[in-house]
Design an enzyme around this catalytic site. Structure first.
Site, PDB file in Angstrom:
ATOM      1  N   HIS A 371       2.063  -3.643  -1.831  1.00  0.00           N
ATOM      2  CA  HIS A 371       3.528  -3.628  -1.898  1.00  0.00           C
ATOM      3  C   HIS A 371       4.000  -3.168  -3.279  1.00  0.00           C
ATOM      4  O   HIS A 371       3.363  -3.461  -4.290  1.00  0.00           O
ATOM      5  CB  HIS A 371       4.096  -5.017  -1.585  1.00  0.00           C
ATOM      6  CG  HIS A 371       4.128  -5.323  -0.123  1.00  0.00           C
ATOM      7  ND1 HIS A 371       5.263  -5.265   0.632  1.00  0.00           N
ATOM      8  CD2 HIS A 371       3.124  -5.656   0.729  1.00  0.00           C
ATOM      9  CE1 HIS A 371       4.975  -5.570   1.893  1.00  0.00           C
ATOM     10  NE2 HIS A 371       3.694  -5.808   1.970  1.00  0.00           N
ATOM     11  N   PRO A 372       5.122  -2.465  -3.320  1.00  0.00           N
ATOM     12  CA  PRO A 372       5.650  -1.992  -4.608  1.00  0.00           C
ATOM     13  C   PRO A 372       6.426  -3.081  -5.342  1.00  0.00           C
ATOM     14  O   PRO A 372       6.882  -4.055  -4.730  1.00  0.00           O
ATOM     15  CB  PRO A 372       6.579  -0.860  -4.185  1.00  0.00           C
ATOM     16  CG  PRO A 372       7.103  -1.311  -2.850  1.00  0.00           C
ATOM     17  CD  PRO A 372       5.952  -2.011  -2.177  1.00  0.00           C
TER      18      PRO A 372
END
Length: 473
Positions: A371-372
């Protein structure tokens, strides 16, 4: 692996039946006409009948006639039928007959009485015998012959079908035969529904073995007409109340000439007919009337997304990006058991969530790391996935002030250094303010607590993404 049984049905939100005249319930009477079509060496069968007669512990007699059971079936044709015919014609109540084709061919006066009363005569198969061990080709041939003889006996082909003593192939074979407005070889709902077979929709109108006089001659069944009446009344009261509360249903009542046609049992049925006559919002149709109503008010509409029927390529194209940069979740979901219960947004989320939870801890840790950062460098460089871009924009994270951006950058750095993966939260459930508040609170968690919290947020993000897919379809 594909699981064929549908354990979901309409779920918690069944359609409003919209019965004629705003009825709260549709009560449907079925009269099974089997007398003369049952197992009998006179009919070319290998043994006598032993099912649904007043002989306790009866078993088939190979190669022999069973005089007592034969005479009980004959009672149904000679006396029971006419007692029931008088009741329903005097009350002007429509009836659907499940007629065994060979029985109808031996019942000239009864068939004419059915036709004169405008009763629907649906097919009850060629003979009143077991089909569970019958080869598929033989059963298909018997279905075709049943249609032919039914047409000869009644003057028109049947539009409804119910085998009763069916095989696992029956519903498919009748669907393939074609020309049927409905099939009733199921007991799985209080409403009709559409079943797709070979890409063609077939209406199913479920039947009942609960509100059925067959329980007069089965274990733990009805001892007398009063017990039969009480079960019918309780079923009616429950379904009528549901109809008053905005969810009208259908109630089937199954009858047999030789069973409820007996005087002491008949009185229980008569009491039920008298009872429902005291209610205004009751529709008493034939099954063909229900079929026509349903086809008009609830026509088949093909769903755009059926995950359980997708091939691997289509499934991966559709669901491969649900878990951020972790297509193995979708791959394992497709390889696992999928069925009709998974053909909804929650159903497929449920299946994918299983695979995420069954993944090893290192694998789940990898999903978290995929995930960013929120409002981080990837977002600034426009290198997020389309899903993440839309999600961050929904909370206004694509339009931060300098002060807000500095706050997110500082929190992202502190969080990643502490836990080893980015801060994850379902932004569509939040605002900038609530995200910042959660950021600060979760920084106080220990490693295990935060790992579980982040995994729960990954599952929530996946659910929201799936719901968006289904909403767009």
């Amino acid at each position: 692996m594909r699981y064929p049984r549908d354990l979901r049905g309409y779920g918690s939100t069944p359609p409003h039946a919209d019965w004629p005249r705003g009825a709260n319930i549709a009560v449907q009477f079925v009269l099974n006409y089997e007398e003369g079509g049952e197992n009998n060496v006179l009919h070319g069968d290998g043994a006598s009948e032993a099912f649904l007669a007043d002989v306790v512990g009866a078993v088939p007699w190979p190669g022999l006639r069973h005089w007592n059971i034969e005479s009980m079936y004959e009672y149904g044709a000679r006396a029971g039928f006419w007692r029931l015919h008088r009741l329903f014609t005097e009350r002007n109540l429509p009836v659907t007959v499940y007629g065994v084709a060979t029985a109808l061919m031996r019942a000239p006066e009864q068939v004419q009485a059915m036709l004169d009363a405008d009763w629907e005569i649906a097919s009850h198969g060629l003979k009143w015998v077991e089909h569970k061990d019958m080869p598929r080709e033989e059963e298909a041939a018997q279905i075709a012959e049943a249609i032919r003889l039914h047409t000869v006996a009644t003057g028109s082909r049947p539009l409804g079908w119910y085998t009763g003593r069916c095989s696992i192939n029956t519903v498919d074979l009748v669907s393939e035969a074609g020309g049927f407005a409905y099939i009733s070889d199921t007991y799985d709902d209080d409403l009709p529904y559409w079943l797709v077979h070979n890409a063609a929709p077939q209406l199913i109108i479920p039947y009942t073995l609960a509100n059925n006089d067959m329980r007069f001659v089965t274990a733990s069944g009805f001892a007398n007409g009063e017990e039969f009446y009480q079960v019918l009344k309780d079923s009616f009261d429950c379904l009528y109340r549901e109809g008053e509360n905005g969810s009208p249903k259908m109630m089937s009542v199954g009858l047999h000439c030789r069973l409820v046609g007996q005087p002491g049992r008949f009185e229980g049925l008569k009491r039920f007919v008298d009872y429902i006559s005291g209610f205004e919002k009751v529709w008493v149709p034939r099954r063909i009337d229900i079929a026509r109503h349903w086809a008009e008010r609830h026509p088949y509409r093909a769903p755009r997304l059926l995950p359980s029927q997708m091939d691997a390529t289509t499934f991966m194209q559709t669901f491969g990006g649900i878990y951020e940069h972790s297509p193995f979740i979708a791959q394992r979901t497709w390889e696992a058991e999928l069925g009709p219960a998974n053909d909804s947004a929650f159903g497929i989320h449920f299946a994918m969530r299983h695979q995420f939870r069954m993944a090893g801890e290192d694998e789940r840790f990898g999903v978290l790391k995929a995930h960013p950062d929120l409002a981080g460098k990837l977002a600034a460089a426009k290198r997020l996935t389309a899903e993440s871009t839309a999600e961050q924009a929904s909370a206004g994270l694509d339009a931060l002030t300098d002060e807000e951006r500095e706050a997110f950058t500082s929190l992202n750095t502190r969080y990643t250094e502490r836990f080893g993966f980015p801060f994850i939260i379902a932004v569509r459930d939040n605002t900038k303010a609530s995200i910042l508040d959660a950021f600060r609170k979760r920084l106080e968690n220990d490693q295990n607590t935060e790992f579980r919290t982040a995994c729960a947020q990954v599952e929530r993000i996946a659910q929201l993404r799936i719901e968006a897919l289904f909403a767009e379809a």
